[in-house]
Design an enzyme around this catalytic site. Structure first.
Site, PDB file in Angstrom:
ATOM      1  N   CYS A  24       1.047  -1.246   0.238  1.00 26.67           N
ATOM      2  CA  CYS A  24      -0.086  -0.064   0.097  1.00 26.67           C
ATOM      3  C   CYS A  24       1.092   1.249  -0.118  1.00 26.67           C
ATOM      4  O   CYS A  24       1.694   1.473   0.879  1.00 26.67           O
ATOM      5  CB  CYS A  24      -0.865   0.060   1.126  1.00 26.67           C
ATOM      6  SG  CYS A  24      -1.438   1.604   1.974  1.00 26.67           S
ATOM      7  N   CYS A  27       0.263   3.629   2.889  1.00 27.07           N
ATOM      8  CA  CYS A  27       0.862   3.403   4.180  1.00 27.07           C
ATOM      9  C   CYS A  27       2.122   3.638   4.220  1.00 27.07           C
ATOM     10  O   CYS A  27       2.475   3.884   5.291  1.00 27.07           O
ATOM     11  CB  CYS A  27       0.544   1.775   4.321  1.00 27.07           C
ATOM     12  SG  CYS A  27      -0.915   1.133   3.974  1.00 27.07           S
TER      13      CYS A  27
END
Length: 99
Positions: A24, A27
């Protein structure tokens, strides 16, 4: 995992749980921001990172649909949650309301 997680979030110290995944992009942007939050709040806050791919039971228990999702717990209660990347000051302001 579940019982130790419950022990962690049952603390009367606020615990910010960062549900994330290795693949991600956002993230990865959030990680250094959370590091700054921890540096500023020191021992007033505990930050726990949970990889949703490795902890799918936990992710589904808290209905984490997207990553990153941050959930703030204190005394085992969910006080706040937010998906996506927030800036350091926004995160700190939320946490300070619950200290």
């Amino acid at each position: 995992m579940m019982s130790s997680f419950n022990d962690i979030i049952s603390s009367n110290q606020p615990v910010l749980v960062d549900f994330h995944a290795d693949w991600c992009g956002p993230c990865k942007m959030l990680a250094p921001i959370l590091k700054q939050v921890k540096e500023e709040l020191k021992d007033a806050l505990k930050i726990v990172k949970i990889d949703v791919d490795k902890n799918q039971v936990l992710a589904s228990k808290y209905q984490v649909r997207g990553v990153p999702t941050m959930i703030l717990f204190k005394n085992g209660k969910q006080l706040w949650r937010q998906s996506g990347v927030l800036q350091k000051n926004d995160i700190i302001n939320v946490i300070k309301q619950h200290l």
